[in-house]
Scaffold this active site. Structure first.
Site, PDB file in Angstrom:
ATOM      1  N   LYS A  44      -0.531   2.114  -3.107  1.00 27.17           N
ATOM      2  CA  LYS A  44      -1.380   1.349  -4.007  1.00 27.17           C
ATOM      3  C   LYS A  44      -2.780   1.933  -4.084  1.00 27.17           C
ATOM      4  CE  LYS A  44      -2.697  -2.085  -6.609  1.00 27.17           C
ATOM      5  NZ  LYS A  44      -2.296  -2.111  -8.024  1.00 27.17           N
TER       6      LYS A  44
ATOM      7  N   GLU B 234       6.557   5.649 -12.737  1.00 34.16           N
ATOM      8  CA  GLU B 234       6.214   5.137 -11.412  1.00 34.16           C
ATOM      9  C   GLU B 234       7.310   4.293 -10.793  1.00 34.16           C
ATOM     10  OE1 GLU B 234       1.475   4.413 -10.972  1.00 34.16           O
ATOM     11  OE2 GLU B 234       2.478   3.165 -12.464  1.00 34.16           O
TER      12      GLU B 234
ATOM     13  N   ASN C 123      -5.693   5.825   9.566  1.00 36.42           N
ATOM     14  CA  ASN C 123      -5.533   6.079   8.140  1.00 36.42           C
ATOM     15  C   ASN C 123      -6.538   7.159   7.771  1.00 36.42           C
ATOM     16  OD1 ASN C 123      -5.026   6.007   5.402  1.00 36.42           O
ATOM     17  ND2 ASN C 123      -6.181   4.122   5.036  1.00 36.42           N
ATOM     18  N   GLY C 124      -6.071   8.219   7.107  1.00 35.81           N
ATOM     19  CA  GLY C 124      -6.967   9.305   6.724  1.00 35.81           C
ATOM     20  C   GLY C 124      -6.350  10.651   7.051  1.00 35.81           C
TER      21      GLY C 124
ATOM     22  N   TRP D  20       1.997   6.266   5.667  1.00 32.72           N
ATOM     23  CA  TRP D  20       2.363   7.044   4.487  1.00 32.72           C
ATOM     24  C   TRP D  20       2.146   8.503   4.879  1.00 32.72           C
ATOM     25  CZ3 TRP D  20       0.346  10.476   0.872  1.00 32.72           C
ATOM     26  CH2 TRP D  20       1.024  10.567  -0.348  1.00 32.72           C
TER      27      TRP D  20
ATOM     28  N   ARG E   3       0.823  -1.212   0.000  1.00 35.69           N
ATOM     29  CA  ARG E   3       0.000   0.000   0.000  1.00 35.69           C
ATOM     30  C   ARG E   3       0.857   1.263   0.000  1.00 35.69           C
ATOM     31  NH1 ARG E   3      -5.409  -0.883   1.802  1.00 35.69           N
ATOM     32  NH2 ARG E   3      -5.457   1.209   2.655  1.00 35.69           N
TER      33      ARG E   3
ATOM     34  N   GLU F 286      -0.390   5.571 -20.521  1.00 37.96           N
ATOM     35  CA  GLU F 286      -0.199   4.523 -19.520  1.00 37.96           C
ATOM     36  C   GLU F 286       1.232   4.004 -19.538  1.00 37.96           C
ATOM     37  OE1 GLU F 286      -0.957   1.588 -16.571  1.00 37.96           O
ATOM     38  OE2 GLU F 286      -1.728   3.580 -17.034  1.00 37.96           O
TER      39      GLU F 286
ATOM     40  N   HIS G  13       3.623  20.128 -32.222  1.00 42.33           N
ATOM     41  CA  HIS G  13       3.080  21.381 -31.699  1.00 42.33           C
ATOM     42  C   HIS G  13       3.782  21.786 -30.404  1.00 42.33           C
ATOM     43  CE1 HIS G  13      -0.130  21.614 -34.663  1.00 42.33           C
ATOM     44  NE2 HIS G  13      -0.341  20.320 -34.477  1.00 42.33           N
TER      45      HIS G  13
ATOM     46  N   LYS H 188       3.767   4.157 -16.318  1.00 44.23           N
ATOM     47  CA  LYS H 188       4.428   2.979 -15.745  1.00 44.23           C
ATOM     48  C   LYS H 188       5.933   3.217 -15.616  1.00 44.23           C
ATOM     49  CE  LYS H 188       1.122   0.479 -14.725  1.00 44.23           C
ATOM     50  NZ  LYS H 188       0.540   1.758 -14.339  1.00 44.23           N
TER      51      LYS H 188
END
Length: 622
Positions: free
Chosen positions: A617, A502, A100-101, A74, A27, A495, A518, A499
């Site tokens: 995550k 990340e 958490n929050g 985190w 996570r 995407e 452009h 990746k």
């Protein structure tokens, strides 16, 4: 984001907490800690860094305590250090919490608690919760505003009083030294479940921390709490109204969250995509009769067929899936569609017209921004559908109806198999709506038949993993990359760039190929890697022109092309091929080599693929 695990039962709590925290590492976190209740006193161990660092500071020998809470943090408020790590104690040492929050009014509450004599040791918003519960718990404060005596369970009452004062989100596990046989959990906006075993209970933010010990759990809803003790458990609202919750089976096994011989979860999940997509499609498509059966939204299909507008909303990788969905709904079903960042949707006063359908996509079903967008859309009268992977998740329970991805647990922070499944579900839905509106049954059946063939085609791409690794090896010294695609493959370019960013920490930018000239063409330098998705499509000739523009400026070309395209090989410094497929179905194929490219680049650069820096995550805070 933060991971919560708490235990009460008859087994030693410490190994259960540590193992649970390890299963929550994916996570994302930057510190960890546990608190054990021993002889009416909390023994708290916490540290910055990984769980291995936490294990290093634990006393030797097996701890006998059977009650405890654990946390992986985190950082949001306060630096990622030992002082700010959880668990937090109140000023008296009687109360300990993991959280958490984000508590939005923590500064006001902290100022008020300081005026009441409470002491603080950290910079976190979470410590306010512990002190607030402690304040209400203290004898002189154990009466409500009407001077009524506290309930029989003073601990429970104090938690309820404190929760009423909090603005923001929380998933909480709470212990009180005076109630050694009681564990309380509470939820608002952050996931929390109660695992129910034989004379033991585990509160966690994720089923991964529970499944080794029990396969049955209760999923708390917002403004609900659960109290577990040796006498059993009960659930209620924070207003103390009894709530009857259904005991549900956890949808995956312990084996599904093990590495099973792979080096990394991301590697495993890339490899699982043929099986995962087959499971996602299984029982849902009938090519012979040109039908799609999505039981979760069966009652909404008539409204979907008649709708004049579809809004797709998500964050991150799921947002890219939404962009593919926009192409599919407009090209196949001829329904106007637009894509919204969920993180912006709630703040921009969106226009929701009559008969608007909103589709919210989230792997975890707990993404805070996406959940807020769901609530905003529902308030404005839209029919809201969810596409999530986690059964019983908050978005699954909040939306009007929805479709599960059915790809099994996804542990790797960088989403892979969930993305392909999200696109698969959107493709099925677009084909079914198109058939109901105007598409011939023959063409719809042909598309569905080809959709059934995709798992086998993905297998052929996966067999190129060693070749893709060599491409990564030849280019990982370059710190700037471009990813370019056209039409339905433009979101795949986005995407692929995400990746690479990340997990390898290489700067990458995804663009529609036509937009390069452009402005971004100024970035092209000698040997700069540019990844083109140049499969056979209506815009094939156009993207060939873009390839020539990069080559003329010395850029290095990495081209994803269709098998048998001999012409394009001469334009590629590196060539990756995918099996031929109808253009609308290509994203589920073209994304796979880009996943492998990012994975190998990250491994070759020595990065922790499953725990990329600063990332989580499931983003359960705003």
């Amino acid at each position: 984001m933060c991971g919560i695990v708490a235990y009460i039962g008859h087994k030693p709590a410490r190994p259960i907490l540590l193992e649970g925290l390890k299963r929550l590492e994916y996570r994302g976190y930057d510190s960890a800690g546990i608190a054990l209740l021993a002889d009416d006193t909390f023994e708290v161990y916490k540290t910055a860094g990984r769980i291995s660092a936490l294990e290093d500071i634990l006393p030797p020998g097996e701890a006998k305590e059977v009650v405890g809470i654990g946390h992986t943090r985190w950082a949001t408020h306060g630096a990622p250090n030992t002082i700010n790590a959880h668990p937090h104690l109140d000023a008296t040492g009687k109360i300990t919490i993991v959280h958490n929050g984000i508590i939005e009014n923590y500064a006001t509450l902290k100022k008020w608690l300081l005026s009441k004599g409470c002491q603080f040791t950290s910079d976190t918003d979470s410590e306010v919760i512990a002190n607030l519960i402690g304040y209400f718990y203290s004898t002189e404060n154990a009466r409500d505003g009407n001077n009524r005596p506290a309930s029989e369970n003073k601990f429970e009452w104090a938690v309820q009083q404190a929760l009423h004062e909090l603005c923001g989100t929380y998933g909480l596990a709470i212990l009180c030294a005076d109630y050694p046989d009681t564990l309380i959990g509470a939820k608002k906006g952050s996931p929390l479940i109660l695992g129910v075993g034989e004379n033991e209970y585990i509160i966690a933010s994720d089923a991964a921390a529970i499944v080794e010990h029990t396969t049955q759990a209760i999923y708390l809803s917002d403004n609900e709490m659960a109290t577990a003790s040796a006498e059993g458990f009960r659930t209620m609202t924070i207003d103390n109204a009894v709530v009857t919750k259904e005991l549900k089976d956890i949808e995956f096994s312990l084996e599904q969250i093990e590495l099973a011989g792979f080096d990394h979860y991301m590697q495993k999940e890339i490899a699982e995509q043929p099986t995962a997509i087959a499971r996602c499609l299984g029982g849902r498509i009938d090519p012979a009769n040109a039908r799609v059966v999505l039981g979760g939204i069966g009652e909404q299909l008539r409204d979907l067929t008649r709708t004049k507008r579809i809004i797709l909303t998500a964050c991150g990788t799921a947002w890219h899936a939404c962009l593919v969905g926009e192409f599919l709904f407009e090209q196949l079903a001829r329904i106007p569609a637009e894509v919204e960042y969920a993180s912006e949707f709630r703040y921009r006063n969106p226009i929701i017209e009559d008969a608007t359908i909103v589709i919210a996509i989230s792997q975890s079903g707990e993404t805070a921004d996406t959940l807020a967008a769901v609530e905003q859309a529902k308030e404005r009268g839209a029919t809201v559908l969810g596409m999530v992977n986690v059964v019983g998740s908050t978005i699954a329970r909040t939306t009007d109806a929805g479709v599960y991805l059915r790809v099994g647990p996804e542990i790797g922070v960088a989403s892979t198999k969930a993305f392909t499944a999200q696109v698969a579900v959107l493709t099925m839905l677009a084909i079914e709506l198109a058939r109901r509106r105007h598409l011939s049954s023959d063409y719809a059946g042909a598309l569905l038949g080809e959709l059934n063939d995709l798992p086998e085609k993905i297998e052929t791409i996966l067999r190129q993993s060693d070749h893709i690794r060599q491409i990564a090896q030849a280019n990982i010294d370059k710190e700037n990359w471009l990813f370019l695609g056209r039409g339905v493959n433009y979101p795949v370019a986005l995407e692929g760039a995400l990746k690479l960013k990340e997990i390898s920490y290489i700067h990458a930018e995804g663009l529609p190929a036509a937009e390069m000239k452009h402005g971004p063409i100024a970035l092209i330098t000698n040997r700069m890697p540019t990844v083109f998705i140049a499969t056979k499509s209506l815009q094939y000739d156009k993207i060939m022109g873009n390839i020539e523009e990069v080559r003329a400026r010395g850029g290095k070309t990495i081209i994803v092309a269709t098998e048998g395209d001999d012409h394009i090989a001469q334009y590629a410094d590196h060539l990756i091929t995918i099996p031929d497929a109808t253009e609308q179905l290509q994203p589920m194929l073209t994304v796979v080599p880009l996943q492998l490219l990012a994975y190998h680049a990250a491994v070759l650069r020595g990065h922790d693929v499953d725990k990329p820096r600063n990332l989580a995550k499931s983003v359960t805070v705003e």
